[in-house]
Scaffold this motif. Structure first.
Motif, PDB file in Angstrom:
ATOM      1  N   LEU A   1       0.893  -1.029  -0.115  1.00 54.40           N
ATOM      2  CA  LEU A   1       0.128   0.057  -0.037  1.00 54.40           C
ATOM      3  C   LEU A   1       0.891   1.506  -0.036  1.00 54.40           C
ATOM      4  O   LEU A   1       0.524   2.208  -0.829  1.00 54.40           O
ATOM      5  CB  LEU A   1      -1.034  -0.069   1.347  1.00 54.40           C
ATOM      6  CG  LEU A   1      -2.076  -0.866   0.942  1.00 54.40           C
ATOM      7  CD1 LEU A   1      -2.834  -1.083   2.361  1.00 54.40           C
ATOM      8  CD2 LEU A   1      -3.132  -0.499   0.063  1.00 54.40           C
ATOM      9  N   LYS A   2       1.939   1.215   0.989  1.00 55.11           N
ATOM     10  CA  LYS A   2       2.863   2.329   0.752  1.00 55.11           C
ATOM     11  C   LYS A   2       3.541   2.509  -0.600  1.00 55.11           C
ATOM     12  O   LYS A   2       3.543   3.817  -1.009  1.00 55.11           O
ATOM     13  CB  LYS A   2       4.077   2.327   1.851  1.00 55.11           C
ATOM     14  CG  LYS A   2       3.632   2.361   3.415  1.00 55.11           C
ATOM     15  CD  LYS A   2       4.755   2.371   4.287  1.00 55.11           C
ATOM     16  CE  LYS A   2       5.330   0.994   4.426  1.00 55.11           C
ATOM     17  NZ  LYS A   2       6.360   1.112   5.194  1.00 55.11           N
ATOM     18  N   MET A   3       3.722   1.595  -1.040  1.00 57.13           N
ATOM     19  CA  MET A   3       4.376   1.747  -2.722  1.00 57.13           C
ATOM     20  C   MET A   3       3.436   2.545  -3.627  1.00 57.13           C
ATOM     21  O   MET A   3       3.679   3.082  -4.373  1.00 57.13           O
ATOM     22  CB  MET A   3       4.825   0.293  -3.178  1.00 57.13           C
ATOM     23  CG  MET A   3       5.354   0.324  -4.442  1.00 57.13           C
ATOM     24  SD  MET A   3       5.997  -1.373  -5.037  1.00 57.13           S
ATOM     25  CE  MET A   3       7.308  -1.671  -3.611  1.00 57.13           C
ATOM     26  N   ILE A   4       2.331   1.854  -3.623  1.00 58.68           N
ATOM     27  CA  ILE A   4       1.066   2.422  -4.387  1.00 58.68           C
ATOM     28  C   ILE A   4       0.718   3.958  -4.092  1.00 58.68           C
ATOM     29  O   ILE A   4       0.859   4.610  -4.972  1.00 58.68           O
ATOM     30  CB  ILE A   4      -0.309   1.453  -4.279  1.00 58.68           C
ATOM     31  CG1 ILE A   4      -0.052   0.412  -4.557  1.00 58.68           C
ATOM     32  CG2 ILE A   4      -1.372   2.180  -4.783  1.00 58.68           C
ATOM     33  CD1 ILE A   4      -1.280  -0.688  -4.449  1.00 58.68           C
ATOM     34  N   LEU A   5       0.676   4.186  -2.826  1.00 57.83           N
ATOM     35  CA  LEU A   5       0.263   5.574  -2.355  1.00 57.83           C
ATOM     36  C   LEU A   5       1.606   6.434  -2.801  1.00 57.83           C
ATOM     37  O   LEU A   5       1.293   7.755  -3.060  1.00 57.83           O
ATOM     38  CB  LEU A   5      -0.045   5.546  -0.984  1.00 57.83           C
ATOM     39  CG  LEU A   5      -1.186   4.855  -0.589  1.00 57.83           C
ATOM     40  CD1 LEU A   5      -1.436   4.943   1.014  1.00 57.83           C
ATOM     41  CD2 LEU A   5      -2.313   5.267  -1.277  1.00 57.83           C
TER      42      LEU A   5
ATOM     43  N   GLU B   1       1.766  12.323  -5.379  1.00 57.68           N
ATOM     44  CA  GLU B   1       2.390  13.362  -4.604  1.00 57.68           C
ATOM     45  C   GLU B   1       1.417  13.839  -3.792  1.00 57.68           C
ATOM     46  O   GLU B   1       1.944  14.477  -2.431  1.00 57.68           O
ATOM     47  CB  GLU B   1       3.073  14.369  -5.644  1.00 57.68           C
ATOM     48  CG  GLU B   1       3.859  13.926  -6.533  1.00 57.68           C
ATOM     49  CD  GLU B   1       4.407  15.120  -7.316  1.00 57.68           C
ATOM     50  OE1 GLU B   1       3.673  16.408  -7.268  1.00 57.68           O
ATOM     51  OE2 GLU B   1       5.410  15.321  -8.050  1.00 57.68           O
ATOM     52  N   GLU B   2       0.287  13.935  -3.801  1.00 57.36           N
ATOM     53  CA  GLU B   2      -0.828  14.664  -2.867  1.00 57.36           C
ATOM     54  C   GLU B   2      -0.940  13.842  -1.423  1.00 57.36           C
ATOM     55  O   GLU B   2      -1.608  13.998  -0.740  1.00 57.36           O
ATOM     56  CB  GLU B   2      -2.029  14.970  -3.463  1.00 57.36           C
ATOM     57  CG  GLU B   2      -3.122  13.694  -4.193  1.00 57.36           C
ATOM     58  CD  GLU B   2      -2.621  13.245  -5.270  1.00 57.36           C
ATOM     59  OE1 GLU B   2      -3.502  12.480  -5.874  1.00 57.36           O
ATOM     60  OE2 GLU B   2      -1.423  13.227  -5.817  1.00 57.36           O
ATOM     61  N   ILE B   3      -0.577  12.324  -1.641  1.00 58.24           N
ATOM     62  CA  ILE B   3      -0.799  11.547  -0.546  1.00 58.24           C
ATOM     63  C   ILE B   3       0.402  11.340   0.281  1.00 58.24           C
ATOM     64  O   ILE B   3       1.753  11.051  -0.347  1.00 58.24           O
ATOM     65  CB  ILE B   3      -1.101  10.169  -1.044  1.00 58.24           C
ATOM     66  CG1 ILE B   3      -2.426  10.213  -1.867  1.00 58.24           C
ATOM     67  CG2 ILE B   3      -1.370   9.133   0.133  1.00 58.24           C
ATOM     68  CD1 ILE B   3      -3.760  10.501  -1.288  1.00 58.24           C
TER      69      ILE B   3
ATOM     70  N   ILE C   1      -8.311   3.069  -5.044  1.00 61.85           N
ATOM     71  CA  ILE C   1      -7.893   3.265  -3.753  1.00 61.85           C
ATOM     72  C   ILE C   1      -7.784   4.671  -3.517  1.00 61.85           C
ATOM     73  O   ILE C   1      -8.413   5.282  -2.514  1.00 61.85           O
ATOM     74  CB  ILE C   1      -6.494   2.753  -3.236  1.00 61.85           C
ATOM     75  CG1 ILE C   1      -6.803   1.077  -3.361  1.00 61.85           C
ATOM     76  CG2 ILE C   1      -6.209   3.127  -2.102  1.00 61.85           C
ATOM     77  CD1 ILE C   1      -5.388   0.297  -3.067  1.00 61.85           C
ATOM     78  N   ILE C   2      -7.082   5.507  -4.502  1.00 63.29           N
ATOM     79  CA  ILE C   2      -6.867   6.973  -4.412  1.00 63.29           C
ATOM     80  C   ILE C   2      -8.476   7.656  -4.249  1.00 63.29           C
ATOM     81  O   ILE C   2      -8.603   8.614  -3.710  1.00 63.29           O
ATOM     82  CB  ILE C   2      -6.163   7.396  -5.399  1.00 63.29           C
ATOM     83  CG1 ILE C   2      -4.737   6.833  -5.385  1.00 63.29           C
ATOM     84  CG2 ILE C   2      -6.144   9.119  -5.492  1.00 63.29           C
ATOM     85  CD1 ILE C   2      -3.969   7.283  -3.868  1.00 63.29           C
ATOM     86  N   LYS C   3      -9.157   7.151  -5.143  1.00 62.04           N
ATOM     87  CA  LYS C   3     -10.630   7.593  -5.396  1.00 62.04           C
ATOM     88  C   LYS C   3     -11.331   7.525  -4.180  1.00 62.04           C
ATOM     89  O   LYS C   3     -11.882   8.383  -3.665  1.00 62.04           O
ATOM     90  CB  LYS C   3     -11.534   7.109  -6.462  1.00 62.04           C
ATOM     91  CG  LYS C   3     -12.848   7.409  -6.799  1.00 62.04           C
ATOM     92  CD  LYS C   3     -13.413   6.707  -7.614  1.00 62.04           C
ATOM     93  CE  LYS C   3     -14.845   7.076  -8.176  1.00 62.04           C
ATOM     94  NZ  LYS C   3     -15.521   6.328  -9.296  1.00 62.04           N
ATOM     95  N   SER C   4     -11.038   6.353  -3.548  1.00 60.71           N
ATOM     96  CA  SER C   4     -11.852   6.154  -2.091  1.00 60.71           C
ATOM     97  C   SER C   4     -11.454   7.214  -1.315  1.00 60.71           C
ATOM     98  O   SER C   4     -11.991   7.782  -0.249  1.00 60.71           O
ATOM     99  CB  SER C   4     -11.572   4.719  -1.827  1.00 60.71           C
ATOM    100  OG  SER C   4     -12.153   4.391  -0.450  1.00 60.71           O
TER     101      SER C   4
END
Length: 215
Positions: free
Chosen positions: A17-21, A25-27, A111-114
């Motif tokens: 999850l950390k890799m995805i996020l 840049e905004e996360i 995930i970002i949309k959520s």
């Protein structure tokens, strides 16, 4: 910048999850925990905008942790992230104030949309989950006698247009989606949502879904 905490008992899941996020840049991931108790200790010093919460964890599971987080830090959004889609978990999380429920195999975009939906005050459900919720809450496009009873009860408090908006919220739709479906501006939809919550003496869209479930 949106601050995130990740709670999962599996390190490989947290790392994934950390890799995805990290691609966004905004996360900003500001903390991680293996269970609900560890999360609560982290929250004593710093609160994120959103928590990605696993369901099945030792010591304190995601449902119990969600309840504790929302009681102590109501401004922190919780998104339940799990491989399990049983109704008991869906409604348990929603009952205690989760802002969304998506499956662990969701794409990074989902995930970002959520996360964005939760921070905007919207309830976002994975399509599979949303389908189960709608069925459990008596889908509004099925004219059953039981559903009509729900509408009749809502009619005592809400206008016909507010009932339409409430139905779409029950389906997990965002303000943008509702505005498109009903040909309204997002600002108008937000006003309707506020009026609905005020009239029913509720604090959030999540509480509205649970309220409708119990009707």
């Amino acid at each position: 910048m949106t601050d995130i905490m990740i709670v999962d008992d599996q390190e490989i899941v947290r790392d994934g999850l950390k890799m995805i996020l990290s691609l966004y840049e905004e996360i900003h991931v500001i903390g991680e925990a293996e269970n609900g108790e560890q999360l609560l200790r982290l929250l004593e010093s710093r609160q994120p905008d959103c928590v990605l919460m696993d369901i099945r964890m030792p010591v304190m599971d995601g449902i119990e942790a969600t309840k504790a987080v929302k009681e102590r830090y109501p401004g922190v959004n919780v998104i339940i992230l799990t491989t399990f889609d049983e109704d008991e978990y869906i409604f348990g999380g929603l009952k205690y104030g989760a802002s969304g429920y998506i499956l662990k195999d969701s794409s990074s975009k989902e995930i970002i949309k959520s996360i964005k939906a939760a921070c905007d005050g919207n309830l976002l459900l994975n399509p599979q989950v949303s389908s189960r919720v709608v069925q459990a809450l008596h889908a509004v496009n099925t004219a059953t006698a039981e559903e009509q009873t729900v509408e009749q009860k809502l009619a005592d408090f809400l206008t016909p247009r507010e009932i339409e908006v409430a139905k779409l919220i029950m389906e997990g739709k965002t303000n943008k989606a509702i505005s498109s479906d009903l040909y309204l501006t997002e600002g108008t939809v937000k006003n309707y949502v506020s009026h609905i919550l005020d009239k029913l003496e509720l604090n959030s869209r999540t509480e509205l879904v649970v309220y409708l479930q119990n009707k």
